[in-house]
Write a protein that holds these residues in place. Sequence first.
Motif, PDB file in Angstrom:
ATOM      1  N   VAL B 194       0.850  -1.192   0.000  1.00  0.00           N
ATOM      2  CA  VAL B 194       0.000   0.000   0.000  1.00  0.00           C
ATOM      3  C   VAL B 194       0.889   1.247   0.000  1.00  0.00           C
ATOM      4  CG1 VAL B 194      -2.010  -1.145   0.963  1.00  0.00           C
ATOM      5  CG2 VAL B 194      -0.309  -0.215   2.516  1.00  0.00           C
ATOM      6  N   HIS B 195       1.948   1.171  -0.817  1.00  0.00           N
ATOM      7  CA  HIS B 195       2.917   2.241  -1.111  1.00  0.00           C
ATOM      8  C   HIS B 195       4.159   2.220  -0.221  1.00  0.00           C
ATOM      9  CE1 HIS B 195       0.121   3.736  -3.988  1.00  0.00           C
ATOM     10  NE2 HIS B 195      -0.750   4.094  -3.086  1.00  0.00           N
ATOM     11  N   GLY B 196       4.104   1.567   0.949  1.00  0.00           N
ATOM     12  CA  GLY B 196       5.306   1.384   1.744  1.00  0.00           C
ATOM     13  C   GLY B 196       5.900   2.679   2.256  1.00  0.00           C
ATOM     14  N   ALA B 197       7.225   2.704   2.332  1.00  0.00           N
ATOM     15  CA  ALA B 197       7.934   3.842   2.908  1.00  0.00           C
ATOM     16  C   ALA B 197       7.768   5.082   2.015  1.00  0.00           C
ATOM     17  CB  ALA B 197       9.416   3.500   3.053  1.00  0.00           C
ATOM     18  N   PRO B 198       7.966   6.258   2.595  1.00  0.00           N
ATOM     19  CA  PRO B 198       7.888   7.491   1.787  1.00  0.00           C
ATOM     20  C   PRO B 198       8.912   7.466   0.644  1.00  0.00           C
ATOM     21  CG  PRO B 198       7.979   8.026   4.125  1.00  0.00           C
ATOM     22  CD  PRO B 198       8.265   6.551   4.008  1.00  0.00           C
ATOM     23  N   VAL B 199       8.598   8.230  -0.414  1.00  0.00           N
ATOM     24  CA  VAL B 199       9.567   8.394  -1.500  1.00  0.00           C
ATOM     25  C   VAL B 199      10.417   9.635  -1.291  1.00  0.00           C
ATOM     26  CG1 VAL B 199       8.254   7.119  -3.224  1.00  0.00           C
ATOM     27  CG2 VAL B 199       7.833   9.578  -2.930  1.00  0.00           C
ATOM     28  N   HIS B 200      10.029  10.490  -0.326  1.00  0.00           N
ATOM     29  CA  HIS B 200      10.721  11.770  -0.171  1.00  0.00           C
ATOM     30  C   HIS B 200      10.338  12.368   1.183  1.00  0.00           C
ATOM     31  CE1 HIS B 200      12.860  15.136  -2.073  1.00  0.00           C
ATOM     32  NE2 HIS B 200      12.038  15.934  -1.430  1.00  0.00           N
ATOM     33  N   VAL B 201      11.333  12.952   1.855  1.00  0.00           N
ATOM     34  CA  VAL B 201      11.102  13.599   3.153  1.00  0.00           C
ATOM     35  C   VAL B 201      11.611  15.041   3.073  1.00  0.00           C
ATOM     36  CG1 VAL B 201      11.653  13.561   5.620  1.00  0.00           C
ATOM     37  CG2 VAL B 201      11.312  11.399   4.389  1.00  0.00           C
ATOM     38  N   GLY B 202      10.706  15.980   3.259  1.00  0.00           N
ATOM     39  CA  GLY B 202      11.089  17.403   3.237  1.00  0.00           C
ATOM     40  C   GLY B 202      11.274  17.943   1.827  1.00  0.00           C
ATOM     41  N   ASP B 203      11.655  19.237   1.737  1.00  0.00           N
ATOM     42  CA  ASP B 203      11.994  19.932   0.480  1.00  0.00           C
ATOM     43  C   ASP B 203      11.071  19.619  -0.699  1.00  0.00           C
ATOM     44  OD1 ASP B 203      13.179  21.538  -1.359  1.00  0.00           O
ATOM     45  OD2 ASP B 203      14.978  20.307  -1.616  1.00  0.00           O
ATOM     46  N   PRO B 204       9.881  20.176  -0.697  1.00  0.00           N
ATOM     47  CA  PRO B 204       8.948  19.922  -1.811  1.00  0.00           C
ATOM     48  C   PRO B 204       9.521  20.324  -3.167  1.00  0.00           C
ATOM     49  CG  PRO B 204       7.893  21.170  -0.025  1.00  0.00           C
ATOM     50  CD  PRO B 204       9.345  21.078   0.317  1.00  0.00           C
ATOM     51  N   ALA B 205      10.358  21.376  -3.198  1.00  0.00           N
ATOM     52  CA  ALA B 205      10.865  21.872  -4.483  1.00  0.00           C
ATOM     53  C   ALA B 205      11.648  20.798  -5.228  1.00  0.00           C
ATOM     54  CB  ALA B 205      11.750  23.105  -4.254  1.00  0.00           C
ATOM     55  N   ALA B 206      12.331  19.925  -4.486  1.00  0.00           N
ATOM     56  CA  ALA B 206      13.109  18.868  -5.135  1.00  0.00           C
ATOM     57  C   ALA B 206      12.219  17.889  -5.892  1.00  0.00           C
ATOM     58  CB  ALA B 206      13.962  18.125  -4.108  1.00  0.00           C
ATOM     59  N   LEU B 207      10.947  17.831  -5.498  1.00  0.00           N
ATOM     60  CA  LEU B 207       9.993  16.985  -6.229  1.00  0.00           C
ATOM     61  C   LEU B 207       9.263  17.777  -7.317  1.00  0.00           C
ATOM     62  CD1 LEU B 207       8.171  14.847  -3.481  1.00  0.00           C
ATOM     63  CD2 LEU B 207       9.716  14.027  -5.273  1.00  0.00           C
ATOM     64  N   GLY B 208       9.604  19.064  -7.432  1.00  0.00           N
ATOM     65  CA  GLY B 208       8.919  19.891  -8.418  1.00  0.00           C
ATOM     66  C   GLY B 208       7.600  20.461  -7.912  1.00  0.00           C
ATOM     67  N   ILE B 209       7.416  20.422  -6.597  1.00  0.00           N
ATOM     68  CA  ILE B 209       6.181  20.961  -6.008  1.00  0.00           C
ATOM     69  C   ILE B 209       6.440  22.416  -5.606  1.00  0.00           C
ATOM     70  CG2 ILE B 209       4.519  20.752  -4.119  1.00  0.00           C
ATOM     71  CD1 ILE B 209       5.255  17.718  -4.078  1.00  0.00           C
ATOM     72  N   ALA B 210       5.741  23.342  -6.251  1.00  0.00           N
ATOM     73  CA  ALA B 210       6.022  24.768  -6.041  1.00  0.00           C
ATOM     74  C   ALA B 210       5.390  25.288  -4.760  1.00  0.00           C
ATOM     75  CB  ALA B 210       5.517  25.579  -7.237  1.00  0.00           C
ATOM     76  N   ASP B 211       4.207  24.802  -4.430  1.00  0.00           N
ATOM     77  CA  ASP B 211       3.460  25.396  -3.306  1.00  0.00           C
ATOM     78  C   ASP B 211       2.616  24.308  -2.645  1.00  0.00           C
ATOM     79  OD1 ASP B 211       1.972  26.859  -1.543  1.00  0.00           O
ATOM     80  OD2 ASP B 211       1.189  28.270  -3.025  1.00  0.00           O
ATOM     81  N   LEU B 212       2.994  23.953  -1.415  1.00  0.00           N
ATOM     82  CA  LEU B 212       2.248  22.906  -0.708  1.00  0.00           C
ATOM     83  C   LEU B 212       0.800  23.325  -0.457  1.00  0.00           C
ATOM     84  CD1 LEU B 212       4.817  21.540   1.915  1.00  0.00           C
ATOM     85  CD2 LEU B 212       3.970  20.406  -0.153  1.00  0.00           C
ATOM     86  N   ALA B 213       0.547  24.615  -0.424  1.00  0.00           N
ATOM     87  CA  ALA B 213      -0.810  25.095  -0.147  1.00  0.00           C
ATOM     88  C   ALA B 213      -1.739  24.938  -1.342  1.00  0.00           C
ATOM     89  CB  ALA B 213      -0.761  26.566   0.278  1.00  0.00           C
ATOM     90  N   ARG B 214      -1.166  24.530  -2.469  1.00  0.00           N
ATOM     91  CA  ARG B 214      -1.999  24.358  -3.661  1.00  0.00           C
ATOM     92  C   ARG B 214      -1.819  22.965  -4.245  1.00  0.00           C
ATOM     93  NH1 ARG B 214      -1.007  29.307  -7.559  1.00  0.00           N
ATOM     94  NH2 ARG B 214      -2.713  28.255  -8.657  1.00  0.00           N
ATOM     95  N   PRO B 215      -2.395  21.959  -3.590  1.00  0.00           N
ATOM     96  CA  PRO B 215      -2.243  20.592  -4.106  1.00  0.00           C
ATOM     97  C   PRO B 215      -2.963  20.419  -5.459  1.00  0.00           C
ATOM     98  CG  PRO B 215      -3.826  20.652  -2.301  1.00  0.00           C
ATOM     99  CD  PRO B 215      -3.223  22.022  -2.373  1.00  0.00           C
ATOM    100  N   ASP B 216      -2.485  19.462  -6.238  1.00  0.00           N
ATOM    101  CA  ASP B 216      -3.126  19.170  -7.523  1.00  0.00           C
ATOM    102  C   ASP B 216      -4.415  18.377  -7.346  1.00  0.00           C
ATOM    103  OD1 ASP B 216      -1.131  20.266  -9.459  1.00  0.00           O
ATOM    104  OD2 ASP B 216       0.179  18.883  -8.361  1.00  0.00           O
ATOM    105  N   PHE B 217      -4.496  17.636  -6.252  1.00  0.00           N
ATOM    106  CA  PHE B 217      -5.708  16.876  -5.919  1.00  0.00           C
ATOM    107  C   PHE B 217      -5.902  16.981  -4.412  1.00  0.00           C
ATOM    108  CE2 PHE B 217      -3.155  14.686  -9.129  1.00  0.00           C
ATOM    109  CZ  PHE B 217      -4.012  14.631 -10.230  1.00  0.00           C
TER     110      PHE B 217
END
Lengths: 270, 270
Positions: B194-217
């Motif tokens: 069910v997806h297991g361990a996280p793929v990333h911890v911290g630093d949203p920008a490194a995943l290409g996420i510009a703004d945590l306050a504006r999720p895509d879903f």
Amino acid sequence: MQANALQQARAAAVAAAHQARAAYRAGSVRPTAGVAPGMTQANMIALPRDWAWDFLLYAQRNPKPCPVLDVIEAGAHQTLLADGADIRTDIPLYRVWRNGRLAEEVQDATALWAEHPDLVTFLIGCSFTFETPLQEAGIEVRHIADGCNVPMYRTNRQCRPAGRLHGEMVVSMRPIPAHRVADAVSISARFPSVHGAPVHVGDPAALGIADLARPDFGDPVRIEPGEIPVFWACGVTPQAAVMASGVPFAVTHAPGYMFITDVPDSSYHV
Amino acid sequence: MQANALQQARAAAVAAAHQARAAYRAGSVRPTAGVAPGMTQANMIALPRDWAWDFLLYAQRNPKPCPVLDVIEAGAHQTLLADGADIRTDIPLYRVWRNGRLAEEVQDATALWAEHPDLVTFLIGCSFTFETPLQEAGIEVRHIADGCNVPMYRTNRQCRPAGRLHGEMVVSMRPIPAHRVADAVSISARFPSVHGAPVHVGDPAALGIADLARPDFGDPVRIEPGEIPVFWACGVTPQAAVMASGVPFAVTHAPGYMFITDVPDSSYHV
């Protein structure tokens, strides 16, 4: 310095995997348990494209015996799991199946891919992968210690069918001292992609195994006083499905003669 | 008495799952996080049979975002994972995709299966499944605490393509206090299906996420001082593939509105 030593160890392990594949390609034939320690090993089954969906569904429905590590698309021979490998030549021994029966064993499968250019190849996790962690924990792996093939048995447990495929689960067996059974379970459980935790501990009769001294595949091994036979789901299960389902044509590895990848076993540790 | 209490708890959890599905079938619409605690939840995507091989291969190649829990064969509506459930009606909210674009959202998909009688349905593990163990360990799951949907984001990480399918990985995010991040990793890691361990911890920008306050879903959630955003691979990834690949027709769940099964989350614990 420590990082450098780790890098050297990693490079040596990958080199050992390359050397092993080159030796098999050149004609060496031997079971692969204990070869290239720390590198993931894989079962192989190649089927005509018309059977690929049924098989991938069969594997999805039976993830303990059939955890898929990679799929090589129709007619291709390369895998991301092993740089420069050729799936037609780099396994020590192949089995050729015709109409659900073992037709022959060959050391080079190139002619078979020429005969069936649309073969789709499935690489399936192998319990040899967690034997290095078992040994690192001080648990003797008997077939490695004794220099023979692992014993494998057909069982009375039916897999969940998919399309035209059905058959029983095959298991491998390792005798484990009673006081280390829990450790062997815990260690292997962390490798679900290479069969994970055992499916059965003790009492072979409950699995429909009449005589541990007469395995259906591989070699019998010593069981010392105080040891419990422990059974893991086995990637020879697809071969049982080929037999039970009368599959017209398939190429597989010979049980115990695996495909050695360049992937460290730690990659499959959860 | 203890065994009896456990049996009663199990029966109550299964009953909660049945009640939830019945409510969704009757027209209730709400995100499913926190519903029927302890029961496995699943993402859903249904595709015409012609796309089934490509998708199953895509899932095999991208097991972190797309761990397949069950496949419902062409035209069928039942799954072994939920007794008496109908996949066409028992999800709170469906999305209908035409030529890679979201065409509409519906509460009942029966007419869509009538339109495409050869749909093959894939049920994919959902990280909601390990939220009960997280909460049992005293880790607050913010979107449950605040009564909203989990935030989900498209990333700059491309999945490994398969056939006609390609697309980026989608992730879900939970803010975790820094001193509990290791626990959240350890607990979720034991649930690889069910997806297991996280793929990333911290630093949203490194995943290409510009703004945590504006999720895509889903919905944005509070991030308190001292909390780290932790990202898990998400089963909305197939919907990203539908968009990126221009899939002619697909039905999926709406993000956060999952299929609730009768399978205890402990079944997927390794």
